[in-house]
Design an enzyme around this catalytic site. Structure first.
Site, short mmCIF file in Angstrom:
data_model
loop_
_atom_site.label_atom_id
_atom_site.label_comp_id
_atom_site.label_asym_id
_atom_site.label_seq_id
_atom_site.Cartn_x
_atom_site.Cartn_y
_atom_site.Cartn_z
N ALA A 65 0.84 -1.26 0.15
CA ALA A 65 0.05 -0.10 0.04
C ALA A 65 0.98 1.22 -0.02
CB ALA A 65 -0.76 -0.05 1.37
N GLY A 109 0.98 -5.08 0.97
CA GLY A 109 -0.15 -5.23 0.32
C GLY A 109 -0.05 -6.02 -1.41
N GLU A 141 -0.01 -9.39 -0.48
CA GLU A 141 -1.36 -10.04 0.08
C GLU A 141 -2.15 -10.13 -1.44
OE1 GLU A 141 -1.43 -6.89 2.93
OE2 GLU A 141 -2.16 -8.19 4.39
N GLU A 172 5.36 -4.96 6.79
CA GLU A 172 4.72 -4.05 7.52
C GLU A 172 5.03 -3.78 8.87
OE1 GLU A 172 3.43 -6.39 5.79
OE2 GLU A 172 1.39 -5.60 4.40
N1 DAK Z 1 4.57 3.17 -0.85
C1 DAK Z 1 4.91 4.65 -1.31
N2 DAK Z 1 5.90 4.81 -1.88
C2 DAK Z 1 6.75 3.65 -2.01
C3 DAK Z 1 6.52 2.63 -1.63
C4 DAK Z 1 5.27 2.39 -0.85
N3 DAK Z 1 4.80 1.34 -0.32
N4 DAK Z 1 7.49 1.59 -1.88
C5 DAK Z 1 8.45 2.28 -2.64
N5 DAK Z 1 7.81 3.55 -2.79
C6 DAK Z 1 8.54 4.67 -3.49
C7 DAK Z 1 9.82 5.28 -2.65
O1 DAK Z 1 9.56 6.09 -1.66
C8 DAK Z 1 10.72 6.00 -3.68
O2 DAK Z 1 10.24 7.17 -3.96
P1 DAK Z 1 10.81 8.55 -4.11
O3 DAK Z 1 11.68 8.58 -2.93
O4 DAK Z 1 11.81 8.19 -5.26
O5 DAK Z 1 9.93 9.46 -4.43
C9 DAK Z 1 10.48 5.19 -4.98
O6 DAK Z 1 9.34 4.38 -4.68
C10 DAK Z 1 11.54 4.23 -5.36
O7 DAK Z 1 11.74 3.40 -3.74
P2 DAK Z 1 13.28 3.34 -3.37
O8 DAK Z 1 13.97 4.20 -3.60
O9 DAK Z 1 12.91 2.93 -1.99
O10 DAK Z 1 13.76 1.96 -4.18
P3 DAK Z 1 14.61 0.85 -3.76
O11 DAK Z 1 14.97 -0.02 -4.91
O12 DAK Z 1 16.00 1.34 -2.96
O13 DAK Z 1 13.84 -0.22 -2.53
C11 DAK Z 1 11.87 -1.31 -1.98
C12 DAK Z 1 12.57 -0.74 -3.16
C13 DAK Z 1 10.40 -1.81 -2.55
C14 DAK Z 1 12.68 -2.38 -1.20
C15 DAK Z 1 11.41 -0.11 -1.13
O14 DAK Z 1 10.91 0.97 -1.58
C16 DAK Z 1 10.73 -0.47 0.12
O15 DAK Z 1 11.01 -1.08 1.18
N6 DAK Z 1 9.23 -0.08 -0.03
C17 DAK Z 1 8.37 -0.14 0.88
C18 DAK Z 1 8.06 -1.59 1.13
C19 DAK Z 1 6.80 -1.60 2.20
O16 DAK Z 1 7.18 -1.31 3.57
N7 DAK Z 1 5.64 -2.07 2.01
C20 DAK Z 1 4.25 -2.38 3.00
C21 DAK Z 1 3.78 -1.12 2.74
S1 DAK Z 1 2.24 -1.06 3.89
C22 DAK Z 1 -5.26 -2.54 4.41
C23 DAK Z 1 -4.78 -3.38 3.64
C24 DAK Z 1 -3.45 -3.44 3.17
C25 DAK Z 1 -2.65 -2.66 3.62
C26 DAK Z 1 -2.95 -1.51 4.23
C27 DAK Z 1 -4.33 -1.66 4.71
N8 DAK Z 1 -6.56 -2.16 5.05
C28 DAK Z 1 -7.42 -3.36 4.57
C29 DAK Z 1 -6.97 -1.36 5.73
C30 DAK Z 1 -1.08 -2.79 3.28
C31 DAK Z 1 -0.36 -2.10 3.95
C32 DAK Z 1 1.06 -2.05 3.20
O17 DAK Z 1 1.54 -2.65 2.04
#
Ligand code: DAK
Length: 257
Positions: free
Chosen positions: A65, A108, A111, A131
């Protein structure tokens, strides 16, 4: 329909949805989530489509997400925004949905993959539920579907300690059907989907429904669902055609009737 965060195309009897926010690693914002499910539902209704492929790009299927969209949300906003209903729309899709995963499938993104019916992974695919590293837990079925698929201990490690799985590990632990080279991974997924789309449509639909029941019910209830889905197929033209074609040693021609 015009979309801004996804691309759609049809290849033969396969509908392809490509997540298209590459600058954000295909993170799901509310708009992309809505467009994705609108596109899936449109393909699901389209008689010319037999199976659906969802993909991202080589580097990222989807990084979860959109954290930037969620970061300042309050408890009440999260609760009332209809997120759960949005993510749950995948459960209403009756045609087989195949995830073609390359690069990151996180949070997500992972998921969503867990909610698909089959998974084609490129050699570079990586699956995880990070997460915990941002102070929350999976919210779209991750704790439940992962635990059912890979077992308690590995699911705990993934959810509590951010263990990611390589494509090989995903195959080993039942999170992927097959691994293909990164180059041409989408074509490989589409031909897999074409094979599925060439099968008797009503039987495919009943089969998907019955297999899904295995994850939601006790065995006796699941067996009852299987029977409920088996018998009505004898009221279809496709069952007559399929069995006749076998006896006549020819290929069946399905009508979806
Ligand atoms: N959200 C927003 N932006 C993201 C992102 C994300 N999840 N993942 C990556 N980006 C953005 C980065 O901020 C960056 O943007 P700029 O800084 O260039 O503006 C760009 O994508 C490139 O990312 P990186 O520079 O970090 O690239 P790397 O190759 O170094 O790393 C990575 C790639 C995928 C390993 C890293 O970006 C990363 O760790 N991303 C976050 C992964 C994460 O934590 N995912 C979980 C998110 S929480 C719900 C149901 C489901 C959910 C929520 C609610 N309900 C039913 C209520 C789900 C929640 C989640 O998924």
């Amino acid at each position: 329909m015009t979309y801004t965060t996804i691309l759609t195309e049809t290849r033969g009897r396969v509908g392809v949805v490509t997540l298209n926010r590459p600058k954000a690693m295909n993170a799901f914002n509310q708009q992309m989530l809505g467009e994705l499910f609108d596109a899936l539902e449109a393909f699901d209704k389209d008689q010319a489509i037999g199976a659906i492929v969802v993909t991202g790009n080589e580097k990222a299927f989807a990084a979860g997400a959109d954290i930037k969209e969620m970061a300042e949300a309050s408890y009440v906003e999260m609760l009332t925004a209809g997120h759960v209903q949005s993510w749950d729309r995948i459960r209403g899709i009756r045609k087989p949905v195949i995830a073609a995963v390359s690069g990151w499938a996180l949070g997500g993104g992972c998921e969503f993959v867990l909610s698909c019916d089959m998974v084609v992974a490129s050699e570079s695919a990586k699956f995880g539920q990070p997460e915990i590293t941002i102070g929350v837990i999976p919210g779209a079925g991750g704790t439940q579907r992962l635990a059912r698929l890979v077992g308690k201990y590995l699911a705990m490690e993934m959810v509590i300690n951010n263990r990611t799985l390589t494509a090989q590990e995903a195959l080993q632990f039942g999170l992927a059907n097959r691994i293909v080279p990164v180059e041409g991974y989408l074509d490989a997924a589409v031909s897999f989907a074409e094979e599925i789309a060439s099968r008797a449509p009503l039987a495919v639909r009943m089969a998907k429904d019955a297999v899904n029941a295995a994850f939601e019910t006790a065995l006796s209830e699941g067996l009852a669902v299987e029977k409920r889905n088996f018998y009505p197929l004898f009221a279809t033209e496709d069952q007559k055609e399929g069995m006749k074609a076998f006896i006549e040693k020819r290929k069946a021609e399905w009508k979806g009737k």
